[in-house]
Design an enzyme around this catalytic site. Structure first.
Site, mmCIF file in Angstrom:
data_model
loop_
_atom_site.group_PDB
_atom_site.id
_atom_site.type_symbol
_atom_site.label_atom_id
_atom_site.label_comp_id
_atom_site.label_asym_id
_atom_site.label_seq_id
_atom_site.Cartn_x
_atom_site.Cartn_y
_atom_site.Cartn_z
ATOM 1 C CG HIS A 101 -2.123 0.852 1.056
ATOM 2 N ND1 HIS A 101 -2.034 2.396 1.293
ATOM 3 C CD2 HIS A 101 -3.209 0.600 0.540
ATOM 4 C CE1 HIS A 101 -3.152 2.720 1.146
ATOM 5 N NE2 HIS A 101 -4.200 1.917 0.511
ATOM 6 C CG HIS A 102 1.785 5.189 -2.789
ATOM 7 N ND1 HIS A 102 2.883 5.675 -2.423
ATOM 8 C CD2 HIS A 102 1.795 5.221 -4.086
ATOM 9 C CE1 HIS A 102 3.507 6.204 -3.381
ATOM 10 N NE2 HIS A 102 3.016 5.959 -4.241
ATOM 11 C CB SER A 103 -0.319 4.496 3.662
ATOM 12 O OG SER A 103 -0.354 3.081 3.697
ATOM 13 C CG ASN A 133 4.017 7.892 1.062
ATOM 14 O OD1 ASN A 133 4.343 7.665 -0.030
ATOM 15 N ND2 ASN A 133 3.570 7.073 2.057
#
Length: 486
Positions: A141-143, A335
């Site tokens: 997941h991009h998180s 991120n």
């Protein structure tokens, strides 16, 4: 902080970063996927052993989300739950191993990650394709982190094929922002003029960029073309296509035109998409009985823009994983990225070098703006004041109104292996965005790998875009050669 679960057990909790909170929103539920081809059949036991000793102990790969989605909670990781090695009937594969692999990965994009445990998994397909003996697929997941973070973790788990005792860390140098001639002693007056002019351009460019961003959030949408997706595209299955081109050719053009690799890739992308769209509009005109001798079938005044990811770390380039995890690191894990909006020049040019000149000018203009940093700052403020839902809406609205997204990641300059399994290619991408086309580039061992993520209901023939990219690169190289510039 620590939360007491029972008298014997305490669990560590950590708040999510601002961008991680945004990615946990239902409107921005993005997932990163890295597809790797191996030159030998893959042994699953080797992967499980490596995960138990390395990845499962990583702070983000060994934590799960709290119920409110605002904190990371430490948890015990059972790596067997995160590794999938399907038993595949050879008859199911047939003669097209690549087609089987593509379909398998496409189905994965419709299966959400299990939020009751850490948000990642790995799939091993011991299926022979045209350029690999086996394929590995990593979903996260991009998180958990951006592209630079995830690639750094992959590099920490691999080693040089030629030297198993050493890892490969790609290096990257910044280009000088001030012309070399102004740095000479005695050039203080010229430096003052340059600094004043540069500051005024910076203020002007940033103001214009922020006004255009506001307009894009509110109403400014790209022209509807055969490449334009819609708000519901992110829910459809995503199909991934890959093509390998010569990194040496790109560097040759870069040096001849005095530009960056990003400039060249942007020029190639604009040239290829111009070819592709002109061909589609030409077929549409034929079907409607509109005949013309003009080879350019593109409508006039197309608004076609791309979101381009920008690394916000002050220390650019990849660093060893331990350095990225250090508390005061200038190249932190997570991120730490934003985006800029790039206007694409979509039109058939008789001189292919025009695309390169346009891309160089566009990127030079965008580099002289605080657009990316301000977007990140604004999202943090909105998140703090109005909450994750409002911040996600501000982030996602421009994505919906743009046509595509483009990113480029520098990869290992030498071939790497995972515990004795040499890697033939690495193709990172994403899915979940409200766009029918994503374009990712990654350099690896003297090659540049193009990875397209597409919605086949919108773009049924993405392999032709790859063909157009190859042809565009050849035309640019040929044009330089004819003029004696190589």
């Amino acid at each position: 902080m620590k939360v007491r679960i029972s008298k014997e057990e305490e669990v560590e909790e950590q708040p999510l970063s601002p961008m991680a909170r945004v990615f946990q929103s239902p409107e921005v539920d993005y997932c990163a996927v890295t597809i790797m081809g191996f030159k030998t059949k893959f042994c699953p036991d080797v992967l499980l052993d490596a995960l138990k000793h390395n990845v499962s102990k990583h702070p983000r790969f060994s934590t799960k989300l709290s119920e409110d989605g605002a904190k990371w909670i430490e948890t015990q990781v059972n790596v067997e739950d995160h590794v999938v090695v399907p038993i595949i009937d050879p008859e199911e594969i047939g003669e097209d191993g690549q087609g089987f692999v593509d379909e398998y990965i496409s189905r994965l994009t419709t299966i959400p990650l299990d939020r009751s445990r850490p948000l990642w998994d790995m799939h091993i397909l011991n299926v022979k394709t045209s350029d690999a003996e086996a394929v590995g697929v990593i979903r996260s997941h991009h998180s958990l982190g951006d592209g630079m973070s995830l690639i750094s973790l992959m590099l920490a788990c691999t080693h040089k094929t030629s030297d198993p005792d050493n890892t490969v860390i790609p290096s990257l140098k910044r280009r000088q922002a001030v012309p070399h001639g102004l740095r000479k002693q005695g050039g203080w007056f010229l430096r003052s003029i340059f600094t004043f002019g540069s500051t005024m351009r910076l203020i002007w460019n940033t103001s214009v960029d922020m006004l255009l961003l506001l307009a894009t959030i509110l109403f400014l949408e790209d022209t509807k073309t055969p490449l334009k997706g819609g708000a519901n595209v992110g829910r459809n299955p995503t199909r991934f296509y890959r093509r390998t081109i010569s990194l040496d050719d790109i560097k040759l053009i870069k040096n001849s035109m005095n530009m960056t690799i990003n400039d060249v890739l942007l020029g190639v992308t604009q040239a290829a998409l111009s070819r592709y769209l002109s061909r589609l509009y030409g077929k549409k005109n034929e079907e409607e009985g509109v005949l013309t001798s003009n080879q350019n079938h593109l409508p006039s005044k197309l608004r076609f823009r791309a979101g381009c990811t920008v690394n916000l770390r002050s220390d650019i380039g990849f660093k060893p994983l331990a350095d990225m995890m250090a508390k005061d690191s200038k190249c932190r894990w997570g991120n730490y990225f934003s985006f800029i909006i790039l206007p694409f020049s979509i039109g058939l040019q008789t001189d292919p070098l025009v695309y390169l000149k346009i891309s160089k000018s566009t990127m030079a203009r965008k580099k002289h703006s605080y657009h990316a940093a301000l977007v990140y700052f604004i999202i943090k403020i909105i998140l703090k004041v109005f909450g994750a839902k409002a911040a996600a809406a501000i982030f996602n609205r421009p994505v919906v109104n743009l046509t595509t997204c483009v990113s480029n990641v520098i990869g290992p300059t030498e071939e790497i292996s995972f515990r004795g399994h040499p890697i033939a290619y690495i193709a990172p991408s994403n899915y979940g965005q409200s766009q029918a086309l994503l374009v990712h580039y990654m350099s690896y061992a003297g090659k540049m790998i193009i990875s397209l993520a597409v919605d086949l209901t919108v773009i049924p023939d993405p392999h032709k875009i790859c063909d157009d990219m190859e042809e565009s690169l050849k035309d640019m190289k040929a044009a330089l050669s004819e003029r004696g510039l190589l």
